[in-house]
Enzyme design. Structure first.
Site, mmCIF file in Angstrom:
data_model
loop_
_atom_site.group_PDB
_atom_site.id
_atom_site.type_symbol
_atom_site.label_atom_id
_atom_site.label_comp_id
_atom_site.label_asym_id
_atom_site.label_seq_id
_atom_site.Cartn_x
_atom_site.Cartn_y
_atom_site.Cartn_z
ATOM 1 N N GLU A 181 -4.345 -1.334 7.532
ATOM 2 C CA GLU A 181 -4.388 0.116 7.406
ATOM 3 C C GLU A 181 -5.803 0.673 7.257
ATOM 4 O OE1 GLU A 181 -0.220 -1.035 6.108
ATOM 5 O OE2 GLU A 181 -2.254 -1.880 6.000
ATOM 6 N N ASP A 223 0.693 1.885 1.962
ATOM 7 C CA ASP A 223 1.473 2.655 1.000
ATOM 8 C C ASP A 223 2.954 2.299 0.937
ATOM 9 O OD1 ASP A 223 2.293 3.667 3.425
ATOM 10 O OD2 ASP A 223 1.682 5.732 3.068
ATOM 11 N N GLY A 228 2.347 -3.004 8.101
ATOM 12 C CA GLY A 228 3.668 -2.952 7.495
ATOM 13 C C GLY A 228 4.357 -4.299 7.415
ATOM 14 N N ASP A 230 3.688 -5.523 4.046
ATOM 15 C CA ASP A 230 4.577 -4.858 3.090
ATOM 16 C C ASP A 230 5.920 -5.567 3.046
ATOM 17 O OD1 ASP A 230 2.955 -2.448 2.347
ATOM 18 O OD2 ASP A 230 3.138 -2.001 4.470
ATOM 19 N N ILE A 250 4.023 -0.631 11.468
ATOM 20 C CA ILE A 250 4.699 0.611 11.827
ATOM 21 C C ILE A 250 4.437 0.969 13.280
ATOM 22 C CG2 ILE A 250 2.836 2.147 11.090
ATOM 23 C CD1 ILE A 250 5.027 4.009 9.969
#
Length: 281
Positions: free
Chosen positions: A148, A156, A125, A128, A69
């Site tokens: 993270e 998340d 991310g 993810d 991110i």
């Protein structure tokens, strides 16, 4: 159409989506999260391709597939952080995270397979993203890190519910608690990567060859495989057996089966119908 974070091309029934901000380490800015699901759904809904490959433009001696991110989102309110003193902050943050999660769920939900080719660092991310794909290939100099924890966060946007399908729980806990890097060879050994390659060029050749092979198969049967594999992952055996019976009862097309058999016997490409277009309105 042009995008801030992506370039998109389609050839031989294969769509190639490239992360295209190498000067920003392919960090995921606000537009990333809105454009990615639009791109995926446009390709899928309009049957523009039969397989998708995701890769990244990288630069320098220490390439980065994605740094995760974009930190600029924390200051812009893109993650809800700017409103932390407002009473509705919690609900606003929840809605934002659900929106970001949906960006990667679009990969998992689309009807066609998605192959991701990872060169360099896959951070936060980025993990993810790759765990939402069907097949992961990597270079030997690639690595992942569930980063993270190093910035006081819990991942998340999709890492944990998906990465547990590929690696043992204890290994996932170690990565989550420590934020350590796992290199490409270990990712392959642990089951996260299907294969690793010595160079980016070799990996991309393999990814595109695999995508073309998948694109040559009957699209409806490939869609059925993807849907049932995902369903079986999330349900018990009895439920999955019933689901595949219902699927084939509804979707099995004898003419496509005959074409597949004839094409194989005649050593020629199969002539298969594209998936029907999807209307979302």
């Amino acid at each position: 159409m042009s995008y801030e974070c992506f370039t998109v091309s389609i050839e031989d029934q294969v769509a190639h989506i490239r992360l295209s901000r190498p000067e920003k380490r392919n960090a995921m800015s606000e537009s990333f999260w809105s454009d990615l699901p639009k791109i995926i759904r446009d390709i899928d809904d309009n049957a523009q391709a039969r397989c998708i490959v995701i890769s990244a433009d990288t630069i320098g001696e220490k390439p980065i597939f994605s740094a995760g991110i974009d930190v600029g989102m924390f200051g812009s309110g893109g993650t809800g952080g700017a409103d932390k003193n407002k009473p509705q902050h919690g609900a606003d943050f929840y809605n934002t995270v659900r929106r970001l999660q949906d960006s990667f769920t679009a990969i998992e939900d689309c009807r066609i397979p998605v192959i991701v080719a990872i060169h360099g660092g896959c951070i936060g991310g980025g993990v993810d993203l790759i765990t939402a794909c069907d097949i992961r290939l990597g270079t030997t100099d690639s690595y992942i890190t569930i980063y993270e924890i190093n910035v006081g966060m819990t991942a998340d946007v999709g890492t944990f519910p998906r990465i547990l399908n590929h690696m043992p729980e204890g290994v996932v806990r170690e990565l989550a608690y420590t934020g350590r890097r796992m290199n490409g060879r270990e990712c392959e050994r642990r089951g996260l990567f299907n294969t690793t390659y010595d160079s980016e060029a070799e990996m991309m050749d393999a990814a595109m060859a695999m995508a073309r092979d998948i694109a040559s198969k009957p699209p409806l049967a490939v869609y059925g495989c993807k849907r049932i594999i995902t369903y079986s992952r999330d349900h018990d055996t009895a439920e999955a057996l019933d689901q595949i019976a219902v699927w084939n009862m509804s979707m099995l097309i004898p003419s496509e089966m005959m074409e597949a058999l004839m094409a194989k016997g005649q050593k020629r490409p199969g002539n298969y119908a594209d998936l029907p277009r999807v209307r979302r309105d």
